[in-house]
Design an enzyme around this catalytic site. Structure first.
Site, PDB file in Angstrom:
ATOM      1  N   HIS A 197      -9.196   0.832   5.188  1.00 45.05           N
ATOM      2  CA  HIS A 197      -7.911   1.026   5.870  1.00 45.05           C
ATOM      3  C   HIS A 197      -8.104   1.936   7.076  1.00 45.05           C
ATOM      4  CE1 HIS A 197      -3.761   2.231   6.612  1.00 45.05           C
ATOM      5  NE2 HIS A 197      -3.403   1.141   5.946  1.00 45.05           N
ATOM      6  N   GLY A 244       2.868   2.086  11.095  1.00 45.42           N
ATOM      7  CA  GLY A 244       3.736   3.250  10.997  1.00 45.42           C
ATOM      8  C   GLY A 244       4.367   3.673  12.296  1.00 45.42           C
ATOM      9  N   GLY A 247       3.205  -1.397   4.234  1.00 43.47           N
ATOM     10  CA  GLY A 247       3.215   0.041   4.042  1.00 43.47           C
ATOM     11  C   GLY A 247       4.573   0.540   3.611  1.00 43.47           C
ATOM     12  N   GLY A 248       5.303   1.145   4.543  1.00 42.09           N
ATOM     13  CA  GLY A 248       6.575   1.789   4.233  1.00 42.09           C
ATOM     14  C   GLY A 248       7.572   0.918   3.513  1.00 42.09           C
ATOM     15  N   ASN A 297       0.858  -1.180   0.000  1.00 40.96           N
ATOM     16  CA  ASN A 297       0.000   0.000   0.000  1.00 40.96           C
ATOM     17  C   ASN A 297       0.899   1.237   0.000  1.00 40.96           C
ATOM     18  OD1 ASN A 297      -1.931   1.965   0.330  1.00 40.96           O
ATOM     19  ND2 ASN A 297      -2.432   1.429   2.441  1.00 40.96           N
ATOM     20  N   TRP A 298       0.964   1.898  -1.146  1.00 37.01           N
ATOM     21  CA  TRP A 298       1.881   3.026  -1.288  1.00 37.01           C
ATOM     22  C   TRP A 298       1.357   4.312  -0.653  1.00 37.01           C
ATOM     23  CZ3 TRP A 298       3.869   2.647  -7.065  1.00 37.01           C
ATOM     24  CH2 TRP A 298       4.544   1.429  -7.229  1.00 37.01           C
ATOM     25  N   LYS A 299       0.084   4.332  -0.297  1.00 38.74           N
ATOM     26  CA  LYS A 299      -0.536   5.499   0.341  1.00 38.74           C
ATOM     27  C   LYS A 299      -0.298   6.755  -0.513  1.00 38.74           C
ATOM     28  CE  LYS A 299      -0.113   3.165   4.749  1.00 38.74           C
ATOM     29  NZ  LYS A 299       0.126   3.281   6.208  1.00 38.74           N
ATOM     30  N   SER A 352       3.836  -2.554  10.311  1.00 36.74           N
ATOM     31  CA  SER A 352       5.295  -2.483  10.452  1.00 36.74           C
ATOM     32  C   SER A 352       5.986  -3.801  10.099  1.00 36.74           C
ATOM     33  CB  SER A 352       5.673  -2.036  11.869  1.00 36.74           C
ATOM     34  OG  SER A 352       5.189  -0.735  12.139  1.00 36.74           O
ATOM     35  N   GLU A 392      -6.571   4.387   8.150  1.00 38.48           N
ATOM     36  CA  GLU A 392      -6.438   5.814   7.874  1.00 38.48           C
ATOM     37  C   GLU A 392      -7.711   6.378   7.251  1.00 38.48           C
ATOM     38  OE1 GLU A 392      -1.695   5.079   7.311  1.00 38.48           O
ATOM     39  OE2 GLU A 392      -2.923   5.462   5.526  1.00 38.48           O
ATOM     40  N   GLU A 412      -5.020  -5.348  10.602  1.00 39.07           N
ATOM     41  CA  GLU A 412      -3.990  -4.364  10.899  1.00 39.07           C
ATOM     42  C   GLU A 412      -4.236  -3.735  12.267  1.00 39.07           C
ATOM     43  OE1 GLU A 412      -2.277  -2.577   6.910  1.00 39.07           O
ATOM     44  OE2 GLU A 412      -4.213  -1.705   7.381  1.00 39.07           O
TER      45      GLU A 412
END
Length: 252
Positions: free
Chosen positions: A97, A175, A236-237, A9-11, A215, A99, A169
């Site tokens: 998600h 994050g 994610g990251g 997920n590149w957000k 993470s 967010e 999640e």
């Protein structure tokens, strides 16, 4: 047999030029790997979906959207419909998600409508859910997760779950650098599978892929993915770095 899945997920990251570089980099990293039993998915922002689809047209990487509006069309400035996504070749959508829930106030009721829209258009929903830190500390994490599943998904027919991937999640691990232990991940994934089996059947529960997100890094991926009820990850990251994302893919 459940398919193993690693989804990135590149957000709200990566522009058009960087999208090409990142996709090329991932392909270079996994070029010599046998991924016959693994699905690799990336989820760029809306403006980069078309270019990502073109860049992955002949490869193993699939492309998913990060979100979708539940209406067919209308006066919803800034939103994107299923028809718009399908017209460019998108077949999967991330729904719910944390967010989206936190920053855009998407309730379980709204998410149920979004899931309905995804399925009505013969697309796949990657449905996200998970508890807050206070839920975990108070011991209510199982209750919260069960409610999220029930409120958004349990109106569906058993056959609908063929087009759903679940992504657990824990919000406190997204994050933050904090990660649920492999044992905590397995405990929750086992609970999720049992909850689905109790509502539907064991066959339905056993057939659905449940991803872990929070993470995940090359250093911890293998241990988390080795658990019986963990079928991969929503990353994610680490999905923004070709070597890291490829290492996570290989660890499954």
């Amino acid at each position: 047999m459940r398919k193993k899945i690693v989804a990135g997920n590149w957000k709200m990251n990566i522009n058009a030029i960087e999208t090409k570089a990142l996709i090329d980099g991932i392909y270079q990293e996994i070029a010599n790997d046998d991924l016959t039993n693994t699905r690799v998915i990336i989820s760029p922002s809306y403006v980069n979906l078309s270019s990502a689809l073109a860049l992955t047209e002949k490869g193993i990487i699939e492309v998913a959207a990060q979100n979708m509006h539940q209406a067919k069309s209308g006066a919803f400035t800034g939103e994107v419909s299923a028809d718009m996504l399908q017209a460019i070749g998108v077949k999967s959508v991330i729904i719910g998600h944390s967010e989206r829930r936190a920053y855009f106030m998407e309730s379980d009721a709204i998410l149920a409508e979004k899931v309905n829209a995804v399925l009505a258009n013969n697309m796949e929903a990657i449905f996200c859910f998970g508890e807050l830190l206070e839920d975990r500390k108070s011991g209510n994490h199982f209750k919260v997760v069960a409610a999220q599943l029930s409120n958004a998904l349990f109106h569906l027919q058993a056959n609908d779950f063929k087009n759903i991937v679940l992504a657990y999640e824990p919000v406190w691990a997204i994050g933050t650098g904090e990660t649920a232990s492999p044992e905590q991940a397995q405990e929750m994934h086992e609970f999720i599978r049992k909850t689905i089996a109790d509502r539907y059947t064991k066959d339905v529960a056993d057939g659905i892929s449940i991803l872990y997100g929070g993470s995940v890094k090359p250093a911890n991926a293998n241990e988390i993915f080795s658990k019986e009820d963990v079928d991969g990850g929503l990353i994610g990251g680490a999905s923004l770095k070709p070597a890291d994302f490829a290492a996570i893919i290989k660890s499954i």
